[in-house]
Design an enzyme around this catalytic site. Structure first.
Site, PDB file in Angstrom:
ATOM      1  N   ASP A  11      -5.189   4.598 -10.073  1.00 22.42           N
ATOM      2  CA  ASP A  11      -4.732   3.847  -8.902  1.00 22.42           C
ATOM      3  C   ASP A  11      -5.969   3.219  -8.275  1.00 22.42           C
ATOM      4  O   ASP A  11      -6.561   3.762  -7.339  1.00 22.42           O
ATOM      5  CB  ASP A  11      -4.016   4.773  -7.916  1.00 22.42           C
ATOM      6  N   ASP A  42       6.789  -4.129  -6.582  1.00 23.97           N
ATOM      7  CA  ASP A  42       5.835  -4.707  -7.541  1.00 23.97           C
ATOM      8  C   ASP A  42       6.608  -5.497  -8.593  1.00 23.97           C
ATOM      9  O   ASP A  42       6.142  -6.528  -9.075  1.00 23.97           O
ATOM     10  CB  ASP A  42       5.071  -3.612  -8.291  1.00 23.97           C
ATOM     11  N   LYS A  63      -2.738  11.466   2.287  1.00 21.70           N
ATOM     12  CA  LYS A  63      -3.850  10.579   2.654  1.00 21.70           C
ATOM     13  C   LYS A  63      -4.171  10.818   4.125  1.00 21.70           C
ATOM     14  O   LYS A  63      -3.245  10.954   4.930  1.00 21.70           O
ATOM     15  CB  LYS A  63      -3.450   9.112   2.436  1.00 21.70           C
ATOM     16  N   ASP A  77      -3.719  10.563  -9.258  1.00 24.14           N
ATOM     17  CA  ASP A  77      -4.228   9.193  -9.077  1.00 24.14           C
ATOM     18  C   ASP A  77      -5.746   9.216  -9.152  1.00 24.14           C
ATOM     19  O   ASP A  77      -6.416   9.758  -8.251  1.00 24.14           O
ATOM     20  CB  ASP A  77      -3.806   8.635  -7.705  1.00 24.14           C
ATOM     21  N   ASP A 111     -10.689   2.520  -3.618  1.00 25.58           N
ATOM     22  CA  ASP A 111      -9.975   2.395  -4.902  1.00 25.58           C
ATOM     23  C   ASP A 111     -10.827   1.764  -5.985  1.00 25.58           C
ATOM     24  O   ASP A 111     -10.380   0.851  -6.694  1.00 25.58           O
ATOM     25  CB  ASP A 111      -8.673   1.566  -4.704  1.00 25.58           C
ATOM     26  N   GLU A 168       2.109  12.207  -2.065  1.00 25.62           N
ATOM     27  CA  GLU A 168       0.724  11.737  -2.144  1.00 25.62           C
ATOM     28  C   GLU A 168       0.090  11.758  -0.759  1.00 25.62           C
ATOM     29  O   GLU A 168       0.397  10.915   0.082  1.00 25.62           O
ATOM     30  CB  GLU A 168       0.702  10.315  -2.710  1.00 25.62           C
ATOM     31  N   GLU A 196      -4.813  11.996  -4.880  1.00 31.14           N
ATOM     32  CA  GLU A 196      -5.640  10.841  -5.257  1.00 31.14           C
ATOM     33  C   GLU A 196      -7.101  11.099  -4.895  1.00 31.14           C
ATOM     34  O   GLU A 196      -7.404  11.470  -3.760  1.00 31.14           O
ATOM     35  CB  GLU A 196      -5.132   9.578  -4.536  1.00 31.14           C
ATOM     36  N   HIS A 208      -8.385   9.579  -1.621  1.00 33.57           N
ATOM     37  CA  HIS A 208      -7.823  10.041  -0.357  1.00 33.57           C
ATOM     38  C   HIS A 208      -8.494  11.329   0.130  1.00 33.57           C
ATOM     39  O   HIS A 208      -8.820  11.449   1.313  1.00 33.57           O
ATOM     40  CB  HIS A 208      -6.311  10.203  -0.490  1.00 33.57           C
ATOM     41  N   MET A 237       5.333   6.813 -13.618  1.00 32.88           N
ATOM     42  CA  MET A 237       5.969   7.143 -12.339  1.00 32.88           C
ATOM     43  C   MET A 237       6.471   5.881 -11.682  1.00 32.88           C
ATOM     44  O   MET A 237       6.045   4.774 -11.999  1.00 32.88           O
ATOM     45  CB  MET A 237       5.012   7.917 -11.426  1.00 32.88           C
ATOM     46  N   ASP A 296     -10.522   2.780   2.415  1.00 34.48           N
ATOM     47  CA  ASP A 296      -9.953   3.134   1.114  1.00 34.48           C
ATOM     48  C   ASP A 296     -10.431   2.138   0.058  1.00 34.48           C
ATOM     49  O   ASP A 296     -10.037   0.970   0.082  1.00 34.48           O
ATOM     50  CB  ASP A 296      -8.426   3.071   1.260  1.00 34.48           C
ATOM     51  N   HIS A 338       5.783   0.336  -7.841  1.00 35.86           N
ATOM     52  CA  HIS A 338       6.631   0.345  -6.653  1.00 35.86           C
ATOM     53  C   HIS A 338       7.818  -0.569  -6.954  1.00 35.86           C
ATOM     54  O   HIS A 338       7.676  -1.543  -7.707  1.00 35.86           O
ATOM     55  CB  HIS A 338       5.917  -0.243  -5.438  1.00 35.86           C
TER      56      HIS A 338
END
Lengths: 380, 380, 380, 380
Positions: free
Chosen positions: D283, D53, D179, D241, D253, D177, D213, D216, D84, D251, D50
């Site tokens: 991810d 980030d 969700k 993802d 992950d 993406e 993802e 998700h 990406m 969520d 991002h």
């Protein structure tokens, strides 16, 4: 109108700043003293708190005393009571593997010690009930903890703490708060049922009951009304956390009544019929897109909906068509013993032959359930 | 290889004809005698049954005796045992509002009578365990039953039946099978926890334990391994129903191991480490698109996967890198008491100061969990 | 009051006999002619049907004609219309591996043929919409079907059938009905979104829309209101199936409004505001513990609740406090374009600097949502 | 071994500090440069990010340039690529009511501007794909947004941004993406299906695809393998993802492969068979009870499991018993057209008579699925 219900709010609920896993806070921190005054104004009976809601982690002893004194004076000024107190055993990074069930014995010991300090604070503030929510007591990697060991450690901690309360002469009762998951992958004592059973394994089961939360049972798709029924049946409903939640999602803690009005109605009706007289506690928070003002819309809404549903419950039970429908559903007959108490084995076996005939009757549950909808919608 | 595990299958599992809510049967009925021979050939230890799996509803007394005699002779020929027996209290339309908790007292009495008759049959066949699955004990229209009344009636029924077993001198133990929903909207005793607590409320708690089922806890997204851990901790794992299920769906009863291999591994490891020696019972059925032959693929697969996971569990625990990882996770330390048993309040309170230091350590759970994956995939 | 809404019921809904995976039927079969008269009496606009609801599988040609003639005469007598027709491609055991996506080409061909025959029947009865629910199009053992092949076959079937409708000169439009699972482990086209996309891949996308069902999106915990929003946005809401469902459970098909009154209200409000003028179709059935009489309580309740919510939606939008709250939430502003249509890149990039200032406002959603609750409960 | 797969990790994944809704961070922030070196060492192909980030919100222009230059030099030194890039449109409190679909037009404009700035950064870093995850595009109080308006605004934003990319001459493709919920109660474009359909409504559908993802789709209990199948069928799998998740929960992950190994295997097999050649992006993040070292156990585990499953997929398809079982399941026959392309209506209708005969065959899915289990467990 609302005072009859002893409504309480956690300091952390109205004080929730709107931080979530993906975003920063949207509201400024709220001074607990401000919460007291605003809640009193809205008609609440009292507040509840974690140790660190009032006294932040790392506060010096002197500052601790000053904060507590100021808070007690706020309680006095507003006339609010303290419904329950509890320990934050989940926020500090040391609790990342658990508190009472951390694999690290040092963490477990510190967790018990923190609970003791916090119990002292709760007793000082006059809390009736002391809650334990074991949010970190669980696993993501299941292989890392034998669940039998974890339950043994959990029991040990509660036993030691109940001894402590007795030794100190406090009048507190404990209430365990089950939750199935989040923030851990799987949490020990995931439901009202597991926690009710756990209590029976304790040294002092009589001083330990439950603090069930709408959102927690609902996350797992379980009936909160049935859960409360079992807790009441066992004499273990010591406290309750009201909010709203959709099944199968993250812990939402929405305003009471914001989801599933029928279930909320059945819950309020059960509490009122059972004569539940503990605090009616809202463990919820305003939507994150609210500003400081919206928090009080949220708080007022919780109380407003509860009070309205309590009135509707009374109205419902007084309606002749409801009484008829309940009779046609044989609802009252469920309260009658099935057997006589004597030796009826032969008679009971013979009555199996009646099953074909018993199959034909209806139970009028569509009618009965529609009457609930009608009353909720104000159609009757 | 498989005999060491006492694998059992319900007559209704291999005999499942593939009917579902939207479709007609896809397989012909299976003669129980044929099931006995085929299961013996595949290496099963025994079978289990509902009364009406063997003796259909409405069978005459003479025919009943003939069927039972033929079945006993089949058991003798094949050397199979009867792991458990149970009563069908859900199929007959009279049970549409419940069996032990029907609002209709006549239905409740007939349900108790049917269970008594069926207990007689189970005792005659030498069953060790008698299971109660209360599939109809629940509600869609919650207002139709006060859950406290329902639990009271449920308790009464189990108490009367446990007296009956004692009076008859049978050596049966009872095992309750919890389920959250389906076929009722919400079923009483929805989870292992609720049922464990219910047992503590009974007249003869010592003769009542659990028959937990993978699919039932998993439907609600609860950890089956933690549930079994609590049942073992309480000494209440009398029987077990193995299958596979995805969370948040209809009751699937897939082949054991067909879903969530890691959880299946952790479950088998826990059972084997705990020395569970009851029947390893598969309550599952072949996919509906299987023909008669596919049923035996299904049955063989259940046993094959369990046996493979049991071997992998042994292999896992013997690996030096696993032992290292468990040590780094302090897994064994969870087995040690947190406190000394003496009055440590002051020490424990003082140790709260250690929390900041305790926060820095890691628990190596990624490593440990990856070792589980590695062993499952045969990478070690 | 109710006629303005064009309420319809499937023959299979009021005719549902109460069979479920664990139990036998609790109600006798219902003659479709009886359903017509009873529904007309209750104020319904019409009915809908699968081919085999009216003409059972295996009926001779002569008997087929007699049944259809009698049904048409029933329609004429009662003045009822046929809202939609559809094919049963799930009940026959040959469809156990799928219909349009069975791995067996012979089954796929027969499924297309059966749909053609059934389309002929639907056209003869004057149905406006022809629905496809692919209940068997899915997998339990995912490895058995490449999902790309399955979608290709699904597309082929719908393309061939849309050609058939055009060739025959029928005026039918198609509506696809998505569902995530049950009776298959995973069904292709599981949600409104997947089906909307699938339509864009068809040969004749203009003649294919959706028949979304409350229960099906809700099973997966998705917002049905958002799904309907997307279908309306795409111009693809050709039909709708109303009922009630709890998330994460078996397909319940409860009476409309029996669960989640707020979501039901938001749905009705959206349909009414969007001017949806297709049939308001109830695909639900009476609780299994109802007798024949209770079925009509069920049907009346569906219509009663829809009509009440439609009135409340109008009342809600007319309230000054609601209009205020919507304004404070900037609800109308969402209808305004974000950009001017010209090249604004530099301006837009510069406005990033405004974010800190934009963070402080509230959206008054607690107030707004409480107003929904207030109106639902008749408090305003 | 791992390089063939182009494994990538988000900076935010290995850099995740372990903060969650109930607890403070457990790990120190990680310098992106450190992540580059460590990931290169472990065999990753690249990273993703991002905007914030790399360049924290509020960074000055000069500092921005310095950070970016240092990062580019790190990429050069390590040889890592950028799989990406994406914009953080969820963390800043201004996005609390949405970004592209905020009710506040000023917020929407700033969100588009922030995305433009971030696209510039992504293009500068050589990203192939630009991802949009609309985590704040949704509602808790459904009445506050007309979903049709929200989708219209969403479309406008993507259209404006795709024009921007074309105008700037960037070679980026967009990937949406989906969700279902969290952090909003309900998110727009909740599933792969909804997003695939949304793309067909855009101005430049050819430059927009998906970034699905695992977690998700799995949160909603949908089949991720079927979803990827539909995305591949539509030519829209631009990025992916990978992680692990249990259905019906927050969520999570988790590390790829940590949950549901069979689904992970089927996914990897599908990707490899389809020749997916985009980044294999993880991810996910380390469990919160890990320290800094455990993060790299986590990262290594993701790649190790993917590579192992890819090998097993090849091995599986090469096994003669698998080829037999696929043939007996008619798996290949699903790839053959159902119809001939000519006018076959009469023939197809006639073949309906074959259904009874077609019902008897089996599909050997138990055998086939057990072969998957066998290969996963290394039993073959």
């Amino acid at each position: 109108m609302t005072n009859e219900h002893r409504f309480t709010f956690g300091l952390w609920t109205v004080g929730n700043p709107g931080r979530d896993p993906f975003g920063d806070p949207t509201r400024a921190p709220l001074d607990p003293a401000r919460s007291l005054h605003k809640l009193a104004e809205l008609g609440a009976w009292g507040v509840s708190l974690h140790d660190n809601d009032l006294v932040p982690w790392g506060t010096s002893a002197a500052e601790h005393d000053r904060i507590v004194a100021r808070f007690k004076s706020g309680l006095e000024q507003t006339g609010l009571g303290v419904g329950m107190a509890t320990t934050n055993l989940f926020g500090h990074p040391a609790f990342k593997d658990g508190a009472f069930t951390s694999n690290d014995r040092g963490v477990r010991r510190a967790a018990v010690g923190k609970a003791m300090r916090s119990i002292d604070l709760g007793a000082e503030l006059g809390a009736e009930v002391y809650v334990f929510w074991g949010g970190r007591e669980g696993t993501e990697a299941g292989v890392a903890k034998d669940p039998r060991d974890a339950l043994e450690r959990y029991r040990e901690a509660i036993d030691v703490l109940s001894d402590y309360v007795v030794d100190q002469g406090y009048r507190l009762r404990f209430a365990l708060e089950p939750k199935p998951n989040e923030p851990r992958g799987d949490i020990f004592l995931p439901t009202v049922g597991h926690a009710l059973h756990f209590i029976t394994m304790l040294k002092r089961p009589e001083m330990v009951g439950l603090n069930p939360e709408v959102a927690h049972e609902t996350m797992a798709g379980l009936s909160f009304v049935h859960a409360i029924g079992q807790a009441l049946w066992a004499g273990k409903l010591f406290h309750i956390d009201l909010n709203a939640q959709r099944t199968g999602r993250y812990d939402q803690d929405f305003r009471f009544g914001a989801e599933d009005l029928k279930e909320a109605f059945l819950l309020v009706r059960l509490l009122e019929r059972a004569g539940y007289d503990g605090p009616v506690h809202f463990d919820a928070h305003a939507y994150r897109n609210e500003d400081a003002e919206g928090v009080w819309d949220f708080a007022a809404g919780c109380m407003r909906t509860y009070a309205a549903l309590a009135e509707k419950a009374e109205q419902f039970d007084a309606l002749p068509e409801v009484q008829d429908a309940l009779a046609r559903a044989s609802a009252g007959e469920l309260g009658e013993p099935t057997t006589s108490g004597g030796d009826e084995a032969d008679a009971l076996k013979a009555e199996v032959e009646d099953l074909d005939a018993l199959a034909s009757r209806g139970y009028f549950n569509e009618n009965l359930d529609q009457l609930v909808v009608d009353v909720l919608l104000g159609l009757r």
